[in-house]
Design a protein around this motif. Structure first.
Motif, PDB file in Angstrom:
ATOM      1  N   LEU C 132       0.832  -1.142  -0.078  1.00 30.15           N
ATOM      2  CA  LEU C 132       0.023   0.182   0.019  1.00 30.15           C
ATOM      3  C   LEU C 132       0.857   1.301   0.043  1.00 30.15           C
ATOM      4  O   LEU C 132       0.655   2.137  -0.913  1.00 30.15           O
ATOM      5  N   PRO C 133       1.805   1.516   1.018  1.00 21.69           N
ATOM      6  CA  PRO C 133       2.453   2.794   0.933  1.00 21.69           C
ATOM      7  C   PRO C 133       3.564   2.809  -0.410  1.00 21.69           C
ATOM      8  O   PRO C 133       3.335   3.926  -1.052  1.00 21.69           O
ATOM      9  N   ILE C 134       3.764   1.814  -1.022  1.00 23.62           N
ATOM     10  CA  ILE C 134       4.503   1.911  -2.132  1.00 23.62           C
ATOM     11  C   ILE C 134       3.722   2.174  -3.379  1.00 23.62           C
ATOM     12  O   ILE C 134       4.129   3.276  -4.222  1.00 23.62           O
ATOM     13  N   SER C 177      12.206   3.385  -8.060  1.00 23.39           N
ATOM     14  CA  SER C 177      11.989   3.121  -6.717  1.00 23.39           C
ATOM     15  C   SER C 177      10.892   2.143  -6.415  1.00 23.39           C
ATOM     16  O   SER C 177      10.690   1.197  -5.931  1.00 23.39           O
ATOM     17  N   ALA C 178       9.568   2.501  -7.321  1.00 28.33           N
ATOM     18  CA  ALA C 178       8.485   1.595  -7.032  1.00 28.33           C
ATOM     19  C   ALA C 178       8.692   0.066  -7.365  1.00 28.33           C
ATOM     20  O   ALA C 178       8.421  -0.811  -7.056  1.00 28.33           O
ATOM     21  N   VAL C 179       9.357  -0.089  -8.527  1.00 24.09           N
ATOM     22  CA  VAL C 179       9.530  -1.287  -9.162  1.00 24.09           C
ATOM     23  C   VAL C 179      10.466  -2.093  -8.309  1.00 24.09           C
ATOM     24  O   VAL C 179      10.258  -3.253  -7.709  1.00 24.09           O
ATOM     25  N   ARG C 180      11.612  -1.444  -7.748  1.00 25.46           N
ATOM     26  CA  ARG C 180      12.472  -2.217  -6.684  1.00 25.46           C
ATOM     27  C   ARG C 180      11.956  -2.592  -5.477  1.00 25.46           C
ATOM     28  O   ARG C 180      12.055  -3.468  -4.775  1.00 25.46           O
ATOM     29  N   PRO C 194      17.144   2.375   0.671  1.00 29.90           N
ATOM     30  CA  PRO C 194      15.805   3.029   0.829  1.00 29.90           C
ATOM     31  C   PRO C 194      14.833   3.528  -0.059  1.00 29.90           C
ATOM     32  O   PRO C 194      14.840   4.921  -0.128  1.00 29.90           O
ATOM     33  N   TRP C 195      14.194   2.528  -0.976  1.00 32.26           N
ATOM     34  CA  TRP C 195      13.362   3.076  -2.055  1.00 32.26           C
ATOM     35  C   TRP C 195      12.205   3.985  -1.545  1.00 32.26           C
ATOM     36  O   TRP C 195      11.858   4.950  -2.173  1.00 32.26           O
ATOM     37  N   LEU C 196      11.584   3.602  -0.446  1.00 31.25           N
ATOM     38  CA  LEU C 196      10.558   4.274   0.036  1.00 31.25           C
ATOM     39  C   LEU C 196      10.595   5.658   0.403  1.00 31.25           C
ATOM     40  O   LEU C 196       9.867   6.565   0.394  1.00 31.25           O
ATOM     41  N   GLY C 197      11.999   5.847   1.076  1.00 35.69           N
ATOM     42  CA  GLY C 197      12.215   7.107   1.433  1.00 35.69           C
ATOM     43  C   GLY C 197      12.647   8.113   0.375  1.00 35.69           C
ATOM     44  O   GLY C 197      12.103   9.255   0.269  1.00 35.69           O
TER      45      GLY C 197
END
Lengths: 247, 240, 220
Positions: C132-134, C177-180, C194-197
């Motif tokens: 969800l956050p991604i 970032s989203a894919v990773r 830290p992709w989400l960051g």
């Protein structure tokens, strides 16, 4: 006899004179920069091919490095210029800022193309492939797309204030984005280590010197070209005004 | 003390000058009819006053507020009826008014909307989509929209075109009422009769400037027609 | 707060108009599903390479569906040159941007909610709550930039062509970032950046930048 346009109240001469505000100092600067660039180019070429040492690992093809790096630097610099000129235009609403932005964008696109080509050739000679997804090259590729997008946008929107504003916004967003793009590609690469276009390790002084000279020369050359394209933009603006005043 | 003050207003579209220095003042309770040939900048002037586009030079103040620096506050004080109705086709008449009422921060939006629908004679059409209204009805709704927030300054761009006889009467009533309440009105028209009967002063815009103004008190239609023709005659000066 | 009230008013109006015209929703929903189905044939997703490709498939579908939706909302306003309807009102241009952004997020969000379970079913990939956050951060990133540029492109003739050309390069960090991040969910890896960051930082930066520059793009 001079006919006065009933709408504008201006004679033809007045209209042209009004639009042709002279830009003092530029012809001189242009001459100086042109001469310096030419001298610089001659020195650089001598240094690149004769003075700089041959690389132990890559051999003669490595010399493309002395072209690739300055050209890449100019491609990035030009984009910063487009963004700064865009900010200037939004702030001052003076179209001359926009002339500078358009000039820088056209030049930047050309230099970005050259960066990709030289990088590709270098990669080919070093690693045998025409393309590597290394961080710098990839970021330059994306920058190239942004340049093309900018030129397309300006072209579709024509020579209007709205067009200048849109271009400025695109450049501002783009210039903020470039470092982020670079970093994200870098992170992505750590997971897929691939061929890298670059010269690792410490560089001997003669190499550094040659690189610096080449860098300076290209920057001078870029400035010279900027003045030429700026004048071209000014001429186009004059032509546009002429057409408008005649109708 | 004028409510609307325009000084030296200039506007060009891509180097083609449209307004070349317009000066005009409006007082509270005054109705001014703006005349001029097509394409001479009447609509552009109104659009600048309504805050839809910015002038290149000059100043416009509404009740002392500069239209560029205090754009937001200035818009609260202006009601604009243009060629296009500025309505949403998929929404009903009532929903349109409620939407704009909310945008203008009108109190008791619903009641006000219903009251205005009654006033412009669209009460029975309240729940119909704008796409189903005729052009004349849409114009009336547009008028209602402009009056929602009781603006002190009313701008109308050729409001009489597209309205039937009943619509014209309604318009005249509204204009009278508005100026009796102390509101200022600026409208454009091609109909010289309407210009005379609906305004206190007429102004003629030509070649980007106001070239003629005159109180309508005591002005005859034939004189106005003569003046209008004279002002609009094409001129080309030959200098040697 | 008048600002907030105006944002919600515009948003409500957009939703109402969109529901009544029924043009965008159905098109976008169908499109996302079509992309997923086509990818099924384009990629042979056997068990071992599924994790490598599935995130990419998902996000390509989302990006293309987003682009479709982005073009529609502002284009609808700009038809008949009627952004004037909003510009006439005493509303801060940032409020218009926010309202358009929220509208876009809503439309894209609905498509994503529909597409995700179908994606999970088609590719036999388990759905994670942590997705969800991604999805949220990624979509906000795409929409923040996309809303600004759809306003720009809407002023030109070739808007369907120009919008992707302008937006794709700029959202590269979000896509990466989203894919990773999605991939890491499926196959956890050590030392993952830290992709989400990064997505969160991207969102904040470009939400602000777009909001501030929006008025220069839509005012005449």
């Amino acid at each position: 006899m001079a006919l006065v346009n009933q709408e504008t109240g201006l004679t033809q001469q007045e209209a042209v004179a009004k639009a042709r505000r002279r830009e003092p100092g530029l012809p001189v600067a242009s001459l100086v920069l042109g001469a310096l660039s030419l001298t610089g180019m001659m020195i650089s070429i001598w240094m690149i091919f004769l003075y700089a040492p041959t690389d132990a690992i890559e051999g003669q093809p490595q010399r493309i490095f002395y072209f690739h790096v300055p050209i890449a630097w100019i491609a990035m610099l030009a984009f910063v210029v487009v963004a700064l000129a865009g900010i200037g235009y939004l702030w001052k609403k003076d179209e001359r800022w926009d002339w500078a932005a358009r000039a820088a964008a056209e030049l930047g696109a050309v230099f970005a193309t050259l960066t990709l080509i030289t990088g590709s050739i270098w990669g080919r000679t070093t690693w045998g492939t025409w393309w590597t997804w290394d961080a710098r090259l990839t970021t330059t590729l994306i920058l190239w797309f942004i340049y093309i997008g900018y030129l397309m946008l300006r072209s579709y929107m024509g020579r209007t204030h709205a067009s200048a504003r849109a271009g400025a916004v695109l450049a501002i967003i783009g210039v903020i984005d470039i470092p982020i793009i670079y970093e994200s590609v870098n992170w992505w690469r750590t997971l897929h280590p691939q061929a890298e276009v670059g010269t690792p390790g410490a560089l001997p002084p003669s190499v550094v010197l040659t690189l610096m000279v080449s860098l300076t020369t290209f920057t001078l050359f870029y400035s010279f070209l900027m003045i030429q394209l700026y004048q071209l933009q000014r001429m186009q603006a004059v032509a546009q005004r002429l057409r408008a005043s005649m109708e | 003390m004028s409510y609307l003050s325009i000084k030296g207003l200039k506007k060009s579209y891509t180097f083609k000058p449209i307004l070349r220095g317009v000066d005009l003042d409006l007082c509270r309770g005054e109705r001014v009819a703006l005349l001029g040939a097509n394409g001479t900048g009447k609509t552009t002037l109104l659009r600048i006053l309504a805050g839809l586009t910015k002038p290149d030079a000059g100043s416009v103040t509404i009740n002392g507020m500069d239209i560029v620096h205090d754009a937001l506050q200035a818009r609260y004080r202006v009601g604009f009826v243009a060629h296009q109705p500025y309505l949403y086709d998929e929404l009903t008449a009532l929903e349109n008014l409620v939407f704009f009422g909310r945008m203008y921060n009108v109190n008791e939006v619903h009641e006000r909307a219903v009251a205005l629908l009654n006033k412009v004679g669209l009460a029975r059409r309240a729940r119909e989509r704008v796409s189903a209204l005729s052009h004349g009805q849409a114009q009336r709704l547009s008028l209602a929209r402009a009056l929602l927030h009781s603006p002190p300054l009313l701008l109308l761009d050729e409001p009489d075109t597209g309205l039937d006889e009943g619509g014209n009467e309604l318009l005249a009533d509204i204009l009278n009422e508005h100026s009796e309440r102390g509101g200022a009105t600026l409208f454009t028209t091609h109909n010289l009769e309407h210009a005379l009967s609906w305004s206190d002063r007429i102004a003629i815009l030509h070649a980007g400037r106001i070239v003629y103004t005159r109180e309508t008190e005591g002005l005859e239609l034939e004189d106005l027609q003569e003046t209008y023709r004279e002002v609009l005659r094409p001129r080309t000066k030959v200098l040697s | 707060m008048i600002f907030l009230k105006q944002v919600l008013t515009i948003l409500w109006k957009d939703i109402r108009c969109e529901l009544r015209s029924k043009q965008t929703w159905t098109g976008m929903g169908l499109f996302a599903l079509l992309v997923l189905v086509i990818f099924n044939f384009a990629f042979d997703l056997r068990v071992d390479n599924k994790a490598a490709i599935a995130p990419g498939v998902l996000w390509v579908a989302f990006v293309f569906a987003s682009l479709l939706g982005l073009g529609r909302t502002i284009a609808a306003e700009r038809e008949k040159g009627s952004l004037d309807r909003l510009l006439l009102c005493p509303v801060d241009r940032k409020a218009i941007y926010l309202a358009k952004l929220l509208g876009n997020l809503l439309f894209i969000g609905v498509v994503e909610i529909v597409a995700l379970p179908i994606f999970a079913a088609l590719f036999d990939v388990p759905l994670f709550g942590a997705l969800l956050p991604i999805v949220l951060f990624g979509t906000v990133g795409i929409a923040a930039v996309g809303t600004l540029f759809s306003a720009m492109a809407a002023a030109t003739q070739a808007r369907e062509l120009l919008l992707p050309v302008l937006v794709f390069p700029l959202i590269v960090p979000v896509v990466i970032s989203a894919v990773r991040a999605t991939g890491t969910l499926m196959v956890p890896a050590a030392n993952e950046p830290p992709w989400l960051g990064l997505m969160a930082a991207f969102d904040i930066i470009f939400l602000s930048a777009s909001m501030l520059t929006f008025e220069y793009v839509i005012e005449e």
